[in-house]
Design a protein around this motif. Structure first.
Motif, PDB file in Angstrom:
ATOM      1  N   VAL A 140       0.845  -1.183   0.000  1.00 14.68           N
ATOM      2  CA  VAL A 140       0.000   0.000   0.000  1.00 14.68           C
ATOM      3  C   VAL A 140       0.887   1.242   0.000  1.00 14.68           C
ATOM      4  CG1 VAL A 140      -1.733   1.297   1.285  1.00 14.68           C
ATOM      5  CG2 VAL A 140      -1.863  -1.179   1.191  1.00 14.68           C
ATOM      6  N   ILE A 141       0.601   2.176  -0.889  1.00 12.99           N
ATOM      7  CA  ILE A 141       1.365   3.411  -0.984  1.00 12.99           C
ATOM      8  C   ILE A 141       0.787   4.417  -0.001  1.00 12.99           C
ATOM      9  CG2 ILE A 141       1.952   5.324  -2.498  1.00 12.99           C
ATOM     10  CD1 ILE A 141       1.806   3.358  -4.830  1.00 12.99           C
ATOM     11  N   ASP A 142       1.671   5.093   0.723  1.00 15.85           N
ATOM     12  CA  ASP A 142       1.244   6.125   1.650  1.00 15.85           C
ATOM     13  C   ASP A 142       0.629   7.281   0.850  1.00 15.85           C
ATOM     14  OD1 ASP A 142       0.861   7.900   3.680  1.00 15.85           O
ATOM     15  OD2 ASP A 142       2.972   8.104   4.217  1.00 15.85           O
ATOM     16  N   PRO A 143      -0.639   7.616   1.077  1.00 16.62           N
ATOM     17  CA  PRO A 143      -1.272   8.673   0.282  1.00 16.62           C
ATOM     18  C   PRO A 143      -0.758  10.067   0.619  1.00 16.62           C
ATOM     19  CG  PRO A 143      -2.773   7.892   1.964  1.00 16.62           C
ATOM     20  CD  PRO A 143      -1.561   7.002   2.010  1.00 16.62           C
ATOM     21  N   ASN A 144      -0.119  10.235   1.760  1.00 16.85           N
ATOM     22  CA  ASN A 144       0.399  11.538   2.160  1.00 16.85           C
ATOM     23  C   ASN A 144       1.827  11.369   2.680  1.00 16.85           C
ATOM     24  OD1 ASN A 144       0.521  14.229   2.683  1.00 16.85           O
ATOM     25  ND2 ASN A 144      -0.606  14.119   4.621  1.00 16.85           N
ATOM     26  N   PRO A 145       2.780  11.068   1.792  1.00 18.96           N
ATOM     27  CA  PRO A 145       4.139  10.804   2.253  1.00 18.96           C
ATOM     28  C   PRO A 145       4.828  12.070   2.763  1.00 18.96           C
ATOM     29  CG  PRO A 145       4.095  10.892  -0.120  1.00 18.96           C
ATOM     30  CD  PRO A 145       2.672  11.004   0.348  1.00 18.96           C
ATOM     31  N   VAL A 146       5.730  11.875   3.708  1.00 20.50           N
ATOM     32  CA  VAL A 146       6.523  12.973   4.245  1.00 20.50           C
ATOM     33  C   VAL A 146       7.977  12.672   3.915  1.00 20.50           C
ATOM     34  CG1 VAL A 146       7.192  14.203   6.337  1.00 20.50           C
ATOM     35  CG2 VAL A 146       4.860  13.347   6.085  1.00 20.50           C
ATOM     36  N   TYR A 147       8.656  13.629   3.244  1.00 20.68           N
ATOM     37  CA  TYR A 147      10.039  13.434   2.831  1.00 20.68           C
ATOM     38  C   TYR A 147      10.962  14.287   3.691  1.00 20.68           C
ATOM     39  CZ  TYR A 147       7.819  11.459  -1.292  1.00 20.68           C
ATOM     40  OH  TYR A 147       7.053  10.703  -2.139  1.00 20.68           O
TER      41      TYR A 147
END
Length: 93
Positions: free
Chosen positions: A49-56
């Motif tokens: 599952v891809i994180d819908p709100n990724p933090v870089y």
């Protein structure tokens, strides 16, 4: 049916029954009360599952459509910029 084939069938049935019984970790309600039941499957699905709100940690660098157009023009005109040669090993002295 001969006596030998009956014995083999009975032995196979008994072996199969023991093999299936060995897979059970409990019985009745205790068997389904195991909270780790299916954990490997849940972890595998969660990994996909891809994180819908990724933090870089680093911000995404700005992009420019003009740079992309210039690169495509260079490619079409066979004037591609050659990349710098990078070696992964050191040359001996």
């Amino acid at each position: 049916m001969t006596m030998n084939s009956k014995f083999i069938r009975t032995l196979a049935l008994a072996g199969g029954t023991l093999a299936v019984a060995g897979c059970a970790t409990g019985s009745g309600e205790d068997f389904m009360a195991d909270t780790t039941w299916g954990e490997a499957n849940r972890r595998t699905m969660a990994a996909q599952v891809i994180d819908p709100n990724p933090v870089y940690e680093d911000p995404i660098p700005p992009t420019s459509a003009d740079n992309a157009v210039d690169a495509i023009d260079r490619l079409r005109n066979d004037q591609v910029k050659q990349p710098e040669r990078v070696s992964t090993t050191e040359e001996p002295d």
